[in-house]
Design a protein around this motif. Structure first.
Motif, short mmCIF file in Angstrom:
data_model
loop_
_atom_site.label_atom_id
_atom_site.label_comp_id
_atom_site.label_asym_id
_atom_site.label_seq_id
_atom_site.Cartn_x
_atom_site.Cartn_y
_atom_site.Cartn_z
N CYS A 97 0.23 16.29 29.30
CA CYS A 97 0.25 16.33 28.10
C CYS A 97 -0.41 17.44 27.62
CB CYS A 97 0.06 14.98 27.19
SG CYS A 97 1.36 13.60 27.47
N GLU A 98 -0.94 18.17 28.29
CA GLU A 98 -1.66 19.34 28.01
C GLU A 98 -1.00 20.26 27.21
OE1 GLU A 98 -5.74 20.04 30.00
OE2 GLU A 98 -4.04 19.86 31.62
N PRO A 99 0.20 20.54 27.59
CA PRO A 99 1.07 21.74 26.94
C PRO A 99 1.29 21.09 25.46
CG PRO A 99 2.01 21.49 29.23
CD PRO A 99 0.94 20.29 28.98
N LEU A 100 1.67 19.93 25.44
CA LEU A 100 2.05 19.21 24.12
C LEU A 100 0.61 19.51 23.04
CD1 LEU A 100 4.09 17.83 22.23
CD2 LEU A 100 3.02 15.62 23.15
N ARG A 101 -0.52 19.30 23.49
CA ARG A 101 -1.55 19.34 22.79
C ARG A 101 -1.68 20.81 22.63
NH1 ARG A 101 -3.33 15.53 26.22
NH2 ARG A 101 -4.42 16.98 27.57
N HIS A 109 4.24 26.02 15.95
CA HIS A 109 4.93 24.79 15.59
C HIS A 109 6.12 24.45 16.75
CE1 HIS A 109 3.22 25.37 11.66
NE2 HIS A 109 3.53 26.85 11.74
N GLY A 110 5.54 24.31 17.84
CA GLY A 110 6.42 24.03 18.91
C GLY A 110 6.91 22.82 19.24
N ILE A 111 6.27 21.84 18.11
CA ILE A 111 6.74 20.46 18.17
C ILE A 111 8.19 20.24 17.51
CG2 ILE A 111 5.69 20.03 15.88
CD1 ILE A 111 5.70 17.67 19.08
N THR A 112 8.40 21.41 16.81
CA THR A 112 9.98 21.38 16.15
C THR A 112 11.05 21.62 17.23
OG1 THR A 112 9.78 23.86 15.86
CG2 THR A 112 9.10 22.08 13.92
N ASP A 113 10.55 21.86 18.42
CA ASP A 113 11.67 21.95 19.60
C ASP A 113 12.05 20.44 19.91
OD1 ASP A 113 11.63 24.63 19.96
OD2 ASP A 113 9.99 24.67 20.97
#
Length: 115
Positions: A97-101, A109-113
């Protein structure tokens, strides 16, 4: 550009739901003047739910033991035959999960992907 993990998560509805919930909670925790008592428990809960899902449903995604990590180094002396112990699987999910953090840092704002 989404990370490899984000691309894989996009194909799993549960991953998307759990990652978005974790990511938005993580973003909230990093806001100026955020108070620990407001986000600490939801952040731990959403992180554990995501890591548990990854360890159970997507075990093939889990990385190998990470060099330089003290916890991984402790496990390195143990035999690797057979299935992973739950604690090690969850630790490897934490590494996964490191890339997600990273994408949940201010201005990214990569979470929008995943949304």
């Amino acid at each position: 550009m989404p990370s490899d993990l984000i691309q894989r998560m996009q194909g799993c509805g549960d991953c998307r739901t759990l990652a978005v919930e974790y990511g938005t909670t993580l973003i909230s925790s990093r806001r100026p003047r955020a108070k620990d008592r407001d986000w600490e428990l939801p952040l731990v809960r959403t992180r554990v739910e995501l890591e548990d899902h990854l360890a159970v449903e997507h075990a093939v995604w889990l990385p190998d033991r990470v060099p330089g990590c003290g916890i991984c180094e402790d496990w390195r002396s143990e035999p690797t035959d057979g299935p992973l112990e739950e604690a090690e699987a969850l630790h490897r999910a934490w590494h996964l999960c490191e890339p997600l953090r990273d994408i949940c840092t201010p201005g990214d704002h990569g979470i929008t992907d995943l949304m």
